[in-house]
Each structure stands twice: as C-alpha cells, then as structure tokens.
Motif scaffolding. Structure first.
Motif, PDB file in Angstrom:
ATOM      1  N   VAL A 297      -7.616  -4.274   5.308  1.00 47.15           N
ATOM      2  CA  VAL A 297      -6.920  -3.601   5.545  1.00 47.15           C
ATOM      3  C   VAL A 297      -6.234  -3.539   3.979  1.00 47.15           C
ATOM      4  O   VAL A 297      -5.488  -2.184   3.505  1.00 47.15           O
ATOM      5  N   ILE A 298      -6.370  -4.176   2.880  1.00 53.81           N
ATOM      6  CA  ILE A 298      -6.831  -3.255   1.655  1.00 53.81           C
ATOM      7  C   ILE A 298      -6.898  -2.174   1.617  1.00 53.81           C
ATOM      8  O   ILE A 298      -6.284  -1.024   0.591  1.00 53.81           O
ATOM      9  N   GLU A 299      -8.165  -2.394   2.242  1.00 51.65           N
ATOM     10  CA  GLU A 299      -8.574  -0.756   1.902  1.00 51.65           C
ATOM     11  C   GLU A 299      -7.864   0.347   1.925  1.00 51.65           C
ATOM     12  O   GLU A 299      -7.581   1.893   1.663  1.00 51.65           O
ATOM     13  N   ALA A 300      -7.485   0.160   3.967  1.00 49.68           N
ATOM     14  CA  ALA A 300      -7.374   1.057   4.803  1.00 49.68           C
ATOM     15  C   ALA A 300      -5.771   1.455   3.372  1.00 49.68           C
ATOM     16  O   ALA A 300      -5.870   2.497   4.390  1.00 49.68           O
ATOM     17  N   LEU A 301      -5.181   0.717   3.478  1.00 49.41           N
ATOM     18  CA  LEU A 301      -3.671   1.073   2.900  1.00 49.41           C
ATOM     19  C   LEU A 301      -3.524   1.658   1.261  1.00 49.41           C
ATOM     20  O   LEU A 301      -2.429   1.819   1.056  1.00 49.41           O
ATOM     21  N   ASN A 302      -4.770   1.389   1.049  1.00 54.09           N
ATOM     22  CA  ASN A 302      -5.017   2.027  -0.478  1.00 54.09           C
ATOM     23  C   ASN A 302      -4.734   0.352  -1.704  1.00 54.09           C
ATOM     24  O   ASN A 302      -3.839   1.469  -2.699  1.00 54.09           O
ATOM     25  N   LEU A 303      -4.707  -0.832  -1.483  1.00 56.10           N
ATOM     26  CA  LEU A 303      -3.668  -0.962  -2.199  1.00 56.10           C
ATOM     27  C   LEU A 303      -3.802  -1.205  -3.467  1.00 56.10           C
ATOM     28  O   LEU A 303      -2.970  -1.911  -4.618  1.00 56.10           O
ATOM     29  N   LYS A 304      -5.152  -1.301  -3.866  1.00 62.10           N
ATOM     30  CA  LYS A 304      -5.595  -0.990  -5.454  1.00 62.10           C
ATOM     31  C   LYS A 304      -4.886  -0.234  -6.220  1.00 62.10           C
ATOM     32  O   LYS A 304      -5.110  -0.321  -7.550  1.00 62.10           O
ATOM     33  N   LYS A 305      -4.853   1.094  -5.437  1.00 62.57           N
ATOM     34  CA  LYS A 305      -3.929   1.989  -5.958  1.00 62.57           C
ATOM     35  C   LYS A 305      -2.493   1.872  -6.483  1.00 62.57           C
ATOM     36  O   LYS A 305      -2.069   1.781  -7.210  1.00 62.57           O
ATOM     37  N   VAL A 306      -1.830   0.481  -5.623  1.00 66.96           N
ATOM     38  CA  VAL A 306      -0.034   0.062  -5.947  1.00 66.96           C
ATOM     39  C   VAL A 306      -0.578  -1.018  -7.283  1.00 66.96           C
ATOM     40  O   VAL A 306      -1.449  -1.816  -8.063  1.00 66.96           O
ATOM     41  N   THR A 307       0.211   0.136  -8.736  1.00 61.36           N
ATOM     42  CA  THR A 307       0.037  -0.926 -10.234  1.00 61.36           C
ATOM     43  C   THR A 307       1.464  -1.193 -10.722  1.00 61.36           C
ATOM     44  O   THR A 307       2.416  -0.779  -9.663  1.00 61.36           O
ATOM     45  N   HIS A 308       1.356  -1.879 -11.456  1.00 60.69           N
ATOM     46  CA  HIS A 308       2.837  -2.528 -12.446  1.00 60.69           C
ATOM     47  C   HIS A 308       3.815  -2.829 -11.232  1.00 60.69           C
ATOM     48  O   HIS A 308       5.110  -3.090 -11.088  1.00 60.69           O
ATOM     49  N   ARG A 309       3.634  -3.634 -10.289  1.00 55.31           N
ATOM     50  CA  ARG A 309       4.094  -4.817  -9.225  1.00 55.31           C
ATOM     51  C   ARG A 309       3.192  -5.399  -8.956  1.00 55.31           C
ATOM     52  O   ARG A 309       1.873  -5.236  -8.807  1.00 55.31           O
ATOM     53  N   GLU A 310       3.826  -7.090  -8.181  1.00 49.43           N
ATOM     54  CA  GLU A 310       2.983  -8.416  -7.931  1.00 49.43           C
ATOM     55  C   GLU A 310       2.263  -7.584  -6.589  1.00 49.43           C
ATOM     56  O   GLU A 310       3.469  -7.374  -5.697  1.00 49.43           O
ATOM     57  N   ILE A 311       1.440  -7.858  -6.034  1.00 49.88           N
ATOM     58  CA  ILE A 311       0.456  -7.740  -5.108  1.00 49.88           C
ATOM     59  C   ILE A 311       0.296  -8.492  -4.634  1.00 49.88           C
ATOM     60  O   ILE A 311      -0.618  -8.714  -5.163  1.00 49.88           O
ATOM     61  N   SER A 312       0.177  -9.513  -2.715  1.00 47.72           N
ATOM     62  CA  SER A 312      -0.164 -10.025  -1.928  1.00 47.72           C
ATOM     63  C   SER A 312      -0.675  -9.760  -1.236  1.00 47.72           C
ATOM     64  O   SER A 312       0.340  -9.063  -0.195  1.00 47.72           O
ATOM     65  N   CYS A 313      -1.669 -10.334  -0.763  1.00 43.89           N
ATOM     66  CA  CYS A 313      -2.212  -9.801   0.757  1.00 43.89           C
ATOM     67  C   CYS A 313      -2.689 -10.933   1.512  1.00 43.89           C
ATOM     68  O   CYS A 313      -4.004 -11.767   1.428  1.00 43.89           O
ATOM     69  N   TYR A 314      -2.441 -10.923   2.850  1.00 43.08           N
ATOM     70  CA  TYR A 314      -2.918 -12.168   3.758  1.00 43.08           C
ATOM     71  C   TYR A 314      -3.047 -12.232   4.832  1.00 43.08           C
ATOM     72  O   TYR A 314      -2.085 -10.884   5.744  1.00 43.08           O
ATOM     73  N   GLY A 315      -3.920 -12.157   6.401  1.00 42.57           N
ATOM     74  CA  GLY A 315      -4.114 -12.196   7.428  1.00 42.57           C
ATOM     75  C   GLY A 315      -3.605 -13.796   7.489  1.00 42.57           C
ATOM     76  O   GLY A 315      -3.081 -14.573   7.436  1.00 42.57           O
ATOM     77  N   VAL A 316      -2.379 -13.289   8.884  1.00 39.03           N
ATOM     78  CA  VAL A 316      -1.509 -14.389   9.227  1.00 39.03           C
ATOM     79  C   VAL A 316      -1.297 -13.626  10.881  1.00 39.03           C
ATOM     80  O   VAL A 316      -2.041 -12.823  11.419  1.00 39.03           O
ATOM     81  N   SER A 317      -1.373 -14.463  11.597  1.00 42.98           N
ATOM     82  CA  SER A 317      -0.583 -14.680  13.061  1.00 42.98           C
ATOM     83  C   SER A 317       0.576 -15.168  13.719  1.00 42.98           C
ATOM     84  O   SER A 317       0.820 -16.535  13.520  1.00 42.98           O
TER      85      SER A 317
END
Length: 183
Positions: free
Chosen positions: A143-163
C-alpha cells in the motif's frame, strides 16, 4: 468498589481534563470509512452500509479524549469537499480498500491532490489499509508503494493495516489519534 473508583476517576478526568480533537476521514467509495467509524465509536460492524452522501459526523471517546470524526463521501462528486473539511483538523485519515488493487492508482492521485493543498501542509496523515481480513489484501508495504507514500514529505505520516470487520489494529489507530490530540 474498584469499579466505582475507576468510573469516578474516569469521570473526573473527563470533567476537568477532557481534550477534544477533530479528524477527517477520506478515501474512495467502498473503502470502508463509515464501517470503520461505526466500529471505532463502539457500534457493531454491518456489511450493508449505504454509501455516504456528503458527510457523516460521529464522536469517538478514548479515555479523556473526545474525537469528532468527519466521514466524507468517497464518490467523485464529493471529493472536491475533502480539502475544506480537512482544514484545521488534528489529523487526516485516508482509508483504502487493501483488497482492491485496481483502485490504488485513483486513490494515489486523489491523496496526492489533497495533500498538495497548502492549507493542509502540517496536518498529520494516517493511512489505513482496511479489509486486512481478506485473503487477496495488499500488505502495508504494498500500500505504501502503491500510494507512493515515500514521496510525501514535510508531514507526519503513518500507515496501518486494519479491519473494521475483525476490529484489527483499531486500538493502535485510537492510540495514534490520542497522541495527536494536543497538537
């Protein structure tokens, strides 16, 4: 007697040290945003959620923190509202259907369009890969790769798998939110 003391202590904490926060929950239609908010608020998971029209507001309490959740519709006609409801909140939650790989390019474009707004520059982002209970789900790394989250800078970011259905990782989500309640 211990239960009464705990209740009284919680009530006093709430009365004198209550903290309120606002979060906006966005994502494409059918990602499970409304189901997630319902379960976080202590209600039962339901399979037959109707699509959100415009927005829903629900309050979630965690300890001495009251979290106002703005659950926005994910259909194309409502996405232009996202930025307006994301201004001045304590956190933005972006929910994706981790089992719907085909929706990821659109989700990525919508997320990056939203985050490009200067008015949202410093707001923390929590990405939730919902439906992690399904077999064909993407991993958090995918998901991090598909959403290109590593490109998001200058902001706090976290990613969790949930159900929302299985209530997986929801306590971690609440803890993440509560930790940002004073910001």
């Amino acid at each position: 007697m211990a239960g009464l003391f705990t209740w009284l202590w919680d009530w006093l904490l709430w009365l004198f040290w209550a903290t309120e926060m606002d979060v906006t929950i966005v994502g494409l239609q059918n990602a499970g945003k409304t189901s997630l908010v319902r379960v976080l608020a202590g209600q039962e998971f339901t399979v037959d959620s109707i699509p959100t029209v415009a927005f829903n507001k629900k309050e979630v309490k965690k300890g001495h923190v009251s979290i106002r959740c703005w659950d926005l519709g994910g259909q194309v006609k409502f996405r232009n509202m996202w930025e307006r409801y994301c201004r001045d909140v304590n956190a933005i939650i972006f929910v994706v259907d981790a089992a719907d790989r085909d929706s990821m390019p659109v989700a990525k474009d919508e997320l990056h369009t939203l985050l490009a707004n200067e008015s949202l520059a410093s707001i923390p982002l929590l990405v939730l890969a919902n439906k992690s209970d399904l077999r064909q789900k993407m991993t958090v790394d995918e998901v991090i790769e598909a959403l290109n989250l590593k490109k998001v800078t200058h902001r706090e970011i976290s990613c969790y798998g949930v159900s929302a259905k299985e209530e997986t990782n929801l306590e971690a989500v609440l803890q993440w939110l509560v930790a940002r309640s004073g910001k």
